[in-house]
Scaffold this motif. Sequence first.
Motif, PDB file in Angstrom:
ATOM      1  N   PRO A 169       0.800  -1.219   0.000  1.00 27.32           N
ATOM      2  CA  PRO A 169       0.000   0.000   0.000  1.00 27.32           C
ATOM      3  C   PRO A 169       0.837   1.276   0.000  1.00 27.32           C
ATOM      4  N   PHE A 170       1.934   1.260   0.763  1.00 27.16           N
ATOM      5  CA  PHE A 170       2.770   2.456   0.803  1.00 27.16           C
ATOM      6  C   PHE A 170       3.428   2.719  -0.550  1.00 27.16           C
ATOM      7  N   LEU A 171       3.946   1.644  -1.153  1.00 25.65           N
ATOM      8  CA  LEU A 171       4.603   1.807  -2.444  1.00 25.65           C
ATOM      9  C   LEU A 171       3.608   2.239  -3.510  1.00 25.65           C
ATOM     10  N   ASN A 172       2.412   1.697  -3.414  1.00 28.96           N
ATOM     11  CA  ASN A 172       1.380   2.051  -4.363  1.00 28.96           C
ATOM     12  C   ASN A 172       1.021   3.538  -4.250  1.00 28.96           C
ATOM     13  N   VAL A 173       0.862   3.994  -3.004  1.00 27.09           N
ATOM     14  CA  VAL A 173       0.551   5.401  -2.776  1.00 27.09           C
ATOM     15  C   VAL A 173       1.672   6.276  -3.341  1.00 27.09           C
ATOM     16  N   LEU A 174       2.900   5.862  -3.095  1.00 22.33           N
ATOM     17  CA  LEU A 174       4.050   6.616  -3.600  1.00 22.33           C
ATOM     18  C   LEU A 174       4.025   6.670  -5.126  1.00 22.33           C
ATOM     19  N   ALA A 175       3.779   5.526  -5.749  1.00 20.24           N
ATOM     20  CA  ALA A 175       3.751   5.481  -7.212  1.00 20.24           C
ATOM     21  C   ALA A 175       2.668   6.397  -7.763  1.00 20.24           C
ATOM     22  N   ILE A 176       1.489   6.342  -7.160  1.00 21.05           N
ATOM     23  CA  ILE A 176       0.392   7.178  -7.652  1.00 21.05           C
ATOM     24  C   ILE A 176       0.717   8.659  -7.476  1.00 21.05           C
ATOM     25  N   SER A 177       1.372   8.963  -6.348  1.00 16.02           N
ATOM     26  CA  SER A 177       1.671  10.374  -6.086  1.00 16.02           C
ATOM     27  C   SER A 177       2.684  10.923  -7.098  1.00 16.02           C
ATOM     28  N   LEU A 178       3.440  10.034  -7.710  1.00 21.54           N
ATOM     29  CA  LEU A 178       4.449  10.470  -8.677  1.00 21.54           C
ATOM     30  C   LEU A 178       3.947  10.347 -10.116  1.00 21.54           C
ATOM     31  N   ASN A 179       2.672  10.038 -10.255  1.00 20.58           N
ATOM     32  CA  ASN A 179       2.121   9.851 -11.594  1.00 20.58           C
ATOM     33  C   ASN A 179       1.288  11.066 -11.991  1.00 20.58           C
ATOM     34  N   ASN A 180       1.290  11.344 -13.273  1.00 16.25           N
ATOM     35  CA  ASN A 180       0.463  12.426 -13.797  1.00 16.25           C
ATOM     36  C   ASN A 180      -0.998  12.220 -13.385  1.00 16.25           C
ATOM     37  N   THR A 240       5.942  12.306 -12.853  1.00 18.51           N
ATOM     38  CA  THR A 240       5.957  13.760 -12.732  1.00 18.51           C
ATOM     39  C   THR A 240       6.079  14.143 -11.259  1.00 18.51           C
ATOM     40  N   LEU A 241       6.650  15.320 -11.012  1.00 19.57           N
ATOM     41  CA  LEU A 241       6.695  15.845  -9.645  1.00 19.57           C
ATOM     42  C   LEU A 241       5.648  16.935  -9.459  1.00 19.57           C
ATOM     43  N   GLN A 242       4.836  17.102 -10.512  1.00 19.33           N
ATOM     44  CA  GLN A 242       3.874  18.195 -10.521  1.00 19.33           C
ATOM     45  C   GLN A 242       2.930  18.153  -9.311  1.00 19.33           C
ATOM     46  N   ASN A 243       2.508  16.946  -8.910  1.00 19.57           N
ATOM     47  CA  ASN A 243       1.569  16.838  -7.776  1.00 19.57           C
ATOM     48  C   ASN A 243       2.149  17.472  -6.521  1.00 19.57           C
ATOM     49  N   TYR A 244       3.443  17.218  -6.313  1.00 25.33           N
ATOM     50  CA  TYR A 244       4.093  17.776  -5.123  1.00 25.33           C
ATOM     51  C   TYR A 244       4.212  19.280  -5.246  1.00 25.33           C
ATOM     52  N   LYS A 245       4.534  19.754  -6.462  1.00 30.55           N
ATOM     53  CA  LYS A 245       4.592  21.209  -6.673  1.00 30.55           C
ATOM     54  C   LYS A 245       3.237  21.829  -6.359  1.00 30.55           C
ATOM     55  N   THR A 246       2.206  21.190  -6.866  1.00 28.64           N
ATOM     56  CA  THR A 246       0.857  21.734  -6.662  1.00 28.64           C
ATOM     57  C   THR A 246       0.516  21.830  -5.185  1.00 28.64           C
ATOM     58  N   ILE A 247       0.754  20.740  -4.439  1.00 31.64           N
ATOM     59  CA  ILE A 247       0.306  20.787  -3.043  1.00 31.64           C
ATOM     60  C   ILE A 247       1.138  21.754  -2.213  1.00 31.64           C
ATOM     61  N   PHE A 248       2.409  21.941  -2.585  1.00 33.64           N
ATOM     62  CA  PHE A 248       3.193  22.886  -1.795  1.00 33.64           C
ATOM     63  C   PHE A 248       2.876  24.337  -2.147  1.00 33.64           C
ATOM     64  N   GLN A 249       2.119  24.536  -3.220  1.00 28.90           N
ATOM     65  CA  GLN A 249       1.656  25.900  -3.498  1.00 28.90           C
ATOM     66  C   GLN A 249       0.386  26.214  -2.709  1.00 28.90           C
ATOM     67  N   TYR A 250      -0.171  25.180  -2.140  1.00 28.97           N
ATOM     68  CA  TYR A 250      -1.418  25.349  -1.403  1.00 28.97           C
ATOM     69  C   TYR A 250      -1.079  25.800   0.016  1.00 28.97           C
ATOM     70  N   ASP A 251      -1.552  27.005   0.367  1.00 23.78           N
ATOM     71  CA  ASP A 251      -1.172  27.622   1.645  1.00 23.78           C
ATOM     72  C   ASP A 251      -1.481  26.727   2.837  1.00 23.78           C
ATOM     73  N   GLY A 252      -2.645  26.088   2.787  1.00 18.82           N
ATOM     74  CA  GLY A 252      -3.080  25.269   3.914  1.00 18.82           C
ATOM     75  C   GLY A 252      -2.056  24.221   4.301  1.00 18.82           C
ATOM     76  N   LEU A 253      -1.318  23.721   3.308  1.00 16.57           N
ATOM     77  CA  LEU A 253      -0.374  22.653   3.588  1.00 16.57           C
ATOM     78  C   LEU A 253       0.822  23.161   4.379  1.00 16.57           C
ATOM     79  N   LEU A 254       1.407  24.263   3.922  1.00 22.62           N
ATOM     80  CA  LEU A 254       2.572  24.809   4.628  1.00 22.62           C
ATOM     81  C   LEU A 254       2.174  25.276   6.019  1.00 22.62           C
TER      82      LEU A 254
END
Lengths: 327, 300
Positions: free
Chosen positions: B33-44, B61-75
């Motif tokens: 489950p952890f690896l699967n979550v990781l794989a999905i998080s790195l997928n377009n 893609t790393l776009q998902n991580y870029k997107t969430i770190f632009q979200y103020d609530g996360l930081l």
Amino acid sequence: METLTEKSASAKKSSDPNPPTQKRRNRVWDSMKQQKYLYLMSLPFVAWVFVFNYLPLWGWTMAFQNYKPARSFGDQQWVGFKHFAELFSDDRFYLVLRNTLAMSLMGLVIGFIVPIFFAILLNEMKGMFFKRAVQTVSYLPHFVSWVVVAGIITKMLSTDGGIINDLLVNLNIIDQPIQFMAKGNLFWYIVTASDMWKETGWNAIIYLAAITGIDQELYEASRVDGANRWRQMWHITLPGIRTTISVLFIMSIGHLISIGFEKQFLLQNSLVLDYSEVLDLYALNYGLNMGRFSYGTAIGIFNSVVSIILLFTANGLFKKFTKESIM
Amino acid sequence: MANKAFNATRGDKLFDIFNILAMTLVLIVTLYPFLNVLAISLNNSTDTVRGGIYLWPRDFTLQNYKTIFQYDGLLQGLQVSILRTIVGTVLGLISSSMIAFTLSRPDFKLRKFVSTALALTMYFSGGLIPVYILMRDLNLIGTFWVYVLPGMISAFNVFIIRSFIDGLPYALQESAKLDGANDFKIYYKIILPLCKPVLATIALFLAVGQWNAWFDTYLYNGSKAHLTTLQYELMKVLQSTQQGSGAGRNANDMAQQMTQISPESIKMAITIVVTVPILIVYPFLQKYFVGGMTLGAVKA
């Protein structure tokens, strides 16, 4: 350390005979002065425990009032058991009670038995590296939050890309993916299985430690006598960790008290409410979110009563089977 | 083991094979489950909808991580989570170890009273609503302190530390006393340094508890944007679709807050962000918590 000789001197001091009664008051005062740091270090925290753990019990009075937040205690209207009567005449309540009992008992049984099996099997592993790897990995889910676990479980069981459905379909066990999370009658099993996935490795730690303490000669002797591995597990390993099993059982009973609602809250959805709602959630939804504080408190009190009954039942069963008592 | 000295029977071999298979299954079921979550998080994230991502991302893609770190609530949530983890752990360690120290002193007059008062808390709680009312009356709702004060002292932690101190030679304290140290000094200079292993265990428990808590945020501070935690943000995002089965809106009022629906890959990226700190820390502390858990059992 360096004052071994002084140890005996102070030991003499502390073994003073009991004082005559007339001098007692003075001595109490003296010892308080003498131990002032101990008092300073514990009394603030005792006060803290009183405020955060004991004061809420005072709040139980709310269940017997028509509690209005704006009024002082003296101005509250007392209504006796009205809220309890309302509770017991609510059909929903019995559904919720059933769910609470079902999930806590399933959790108790699975959460207690599976870790024992896991620990015994893991102990029988020969390859040290593989054994270590399995052990380390098995703790992992314990450290992530229920929010994460609920997300993972939902993902694994989903109809689009969830591994469980993919496997079942590819193995031709089912034709159509099952919407696991939408089936109320599966909810209890999903919660119990999630719990098992999250905590089995963690709960096995103590058993593993206990197994390490078993005398190896017992195994060798039994091998000489021709016992196979199954018999060794049954006649040596299991009895060897009996006390630990008792301890762990006490601990899991202790957890029954906080039946909990985190998993249910996070895994539920509107389709499975009839199976997912437990007493605490019921108190949250009907008490807090609707502002019916008194009713919610009555639910909470009932919840505590259920916990105590479960505790005594479990203790009774335990006593019956092991001839020991934990309370 | 010494099995080599004997001829393994067929049953024993069969058992070994069965056991290796069972343990491999445990390994896979836990890790996948952890690896699967990781794989999905790195997928377009638009590609993810097609399904079929297992261990490797199909369209990396790393776009998902870029997107969430632009979200103020996360930081914002990250800051609050880190702060509550540090403050909660430190306060919890200080308070628990102080009580544990006084409880380990056989000459302390309040010993019985304090330990009974503590032990009782393991068997009852006031319940959701009385606790909520108490927090309101103490004006803790809408503050940071509601995260750290209510859970500061847990009887379980105190008793684990205490049983560790009980295992230390009492002569150490007595000799320090004869050298003129007062009780606080004994606690600070002698007991605390010797308690490092057990304190590390408790620190881990406390830190994990603080980091993973979300319900107090939901209950007390859900509407205070500057006080929400990472777990709470994750909870909001994860609950935003309630699985892709076309299920209706959640009946309780929670659903109203969760109108924004995030793509699967974004959800999984946040899950990874929330999980990674724990995964980094825990292997290092493993030897401590294994010892600590065992200790607790011996005591009980």
